[in-house]
Structure formats: C-alpha cells, structure tokens
Design a protein around this motif. Sequence first.
Motif: not given
Length: 396
Positions: A271, A60-61, A52-53, A56-57, A265-266
């Motif tokens: 978020k 792009r959201h 997940a990390s 997320q890194g 998680a994303m």
Amino acid sequence: MNLGHALRALALSTALLGACASDLRTPFTESDEMTAVAIGAPNIRYWADATASTIQGVARHAVVQKGRPFVYLALSGGGGSGAFGAGVLNGWSESGARPEFTIVSGVSTGALIAPFAFLGPAYDDRLRQVYTNGAAERLIGEPNPLGALFGPGAFGRERLRRLVERYLDDDLIRAIAREDQKGRRLLVVTTNLDAQRAVVWDMGAIAASGEPKAFELFREVLAASASVPVVFAPQLIDVKADDKLFQEMHADGTLSAPVYTLPDAMLFGGKPILRAARPALYVIVNGRIDPGFAVVPDQVEAIAAQSLSTLNRVGTKAVLAQTYNVATREGLSFHLSYIDRDHPDSGGTGFETDAMRKLYDYGYEKARSGAFWVTDLSQVEAAKDAAKAAVAPTIR
C-alpha cells in the motif's frame, strides 16, 4: 488485593452457573450483531479476523506525508506490568530519539497507554502518573468475591471507568481527534464475548465523529479492553441494528489478541503508506515472553493464574513470530522491547504500587540508555536456548 479471591470465584462459578441471577440483557441474534452500529457511526470498528478485502474496505489507511517515516507502535496487554511500557515511552522521550507514530495500537493495559503514546511526549507526565501514583492499587483495594461468583466481576465495571475518566478528559480526546485529522491512526482491541471475536476500534474516528456520545464510547472502549475477566466486569456497549437497541459485552482484548499488528494484506500489501521513508515497526510487550519457572501451588487460584499467564505468553510469541517474518519480508525495520530476565518477578498481584514503580524505572532506564530494542527475533530465541542450556544439567 488478593487476585486469588477472584480466581477462586471463577472456579466456583463454573459449577454454580445455573444458580446465578437471571440475565437481564436484551436478547439479540447473530444477525443483529453482524449489522450493529455504535453511536450511529458505521465506520469506527471492524472484526480483527475479517477477510483482508473486508478490512481494506472498512479500515481507514494512515496518511503519510512525503518524506516522513511510517512508524507503527503496538502495545501489548499485561495488567500492572503496563508500568514497563510507560517507562519505556518516557525514557525514549528523554533519550531524544522517540519518533512520532503514524499508527498506535493497544490491547488491555496497552490500550490505556496508547492515547498518551499517540499524543506524544507532552503527555509523558500524565502517563507516568497512571502507573506510579498508586491509583491502580487503590482501584483494586477492596475486592468483592461474590461479585465474581454471582455478578460480572469482583470489582464491577464502574471502578475502571472512573480511572479512565480521571486521566482521559475531554481535552485529551479532542487532541486525539485533531491528530486523526492529520491522517494518524489510534486503534484499540476489545473482545466481543457475545461473538467470541476480537474487535478493532478506530479511536480517532470515534473522537472526531461529532456524535453526542462519542467521548463516552471512547472511554468505554478503553475500559473494556482493560477489563481482565472475573477481576473487572466487562463493559456493556450500546449498539443499534436497524431499529433494535441492545448492548454488546466487551472484555479484555488479550482474550483474543495479546498484541495487535495489522493484517499482512492491509499493512504489508504494497500500500502507499509503505512508500514513505524508513518504515518501522515497534512492539512493546508489557511482560515476559520467555517461559518463567515457578512451582505452582496445588490451589485453584494459583493454577488459574499460571494458566492465564501461559496462554498469554504463547499467544504473544505466535503474534511476534508472524509479525517479524512479514516485516522482514516487506522491508520494515523490526524493534521489540519486553521485560527481560534481568528484572525479577515481584511475585505479587502485579498492581502493587511499589512493584509498578520499579517496573516503570526499569523500562525508563533501559529506554533512556538506548539499550532496549531487539531487532532480530532470533536473538531472543538464542538467549532463551542459552538459559535453558545453563540449567539443563540439573534436570533429572
């Protein structure tokens, strides 16, 4: 086309692998694969099974303007049954209730639908043509079983590429780039056969990258995601690791992800994108999700086809169950549409024009009437249990 030719070749090739032509691909290592970059753009893809990390890194959201809804559309694989999804989208447009999607993801035939769904109703007619004008049946009209046995596929890799190029011109890809700049996201999944992992491609990032080969890669990814094993050859995608150039082999996204919704998680981890009004998740499954019944002929091609169908249905159900549970927990409204028992199985290859037109009309009428969403996954299970109970007394 008789898909049995290709599936028979698959079985034979297992026994004759040692006799196949030598591999002419440039060798590379797992370390090379982990650092490979396509078209010189490092932020256009990520492993679907990454932590997940990590996701997320690199991912792009989506950017949701205040007061606008967050709407996610996921489109599954299904071959010629993608005609159903095309019909649903166009009927949804006709109903006047179709929203603008914040994120669209597509796998296999869903990847071919995804760009048109992402751009909206203005592209409905082009989407309809893809699945109803006979192009798909012509595409697979002359199989070469030897291509499946001694080569990468019964139809090579150029036929599917030509179909993609025909309907996804440069202007369409530029339009996707413009929507991407607004914060909307278009995602497509392929299976990297070398790594045996699913890859998520950020198609808007590719379209907007400005790289010289961006549009070519855009089409390659779509063709790769829809490259059914043995039938269509996988796509070879140019990449670079440090100063080393080589090609990755990418194939049908359903091999690793029958339908793709972003990891908990994303997407569902509190978020900012989910602080928008009325977050909603829509999933269109281009196929049946309940078990079908058919007496399978004791022939290799029929066994292979039924095995692949079973694998896909089981995988799809697992993803739907997980997605539904998380969406319910995190407060997203859940909507599912799929090919129900009221549409009979054509019994063909799935790419016959007449069968695809009927599926398109079926999806179109369901969506236009508004009776095409299941919002509680337990409703699906209850319907299946009722169907089983109806035939249970006949089983000895």
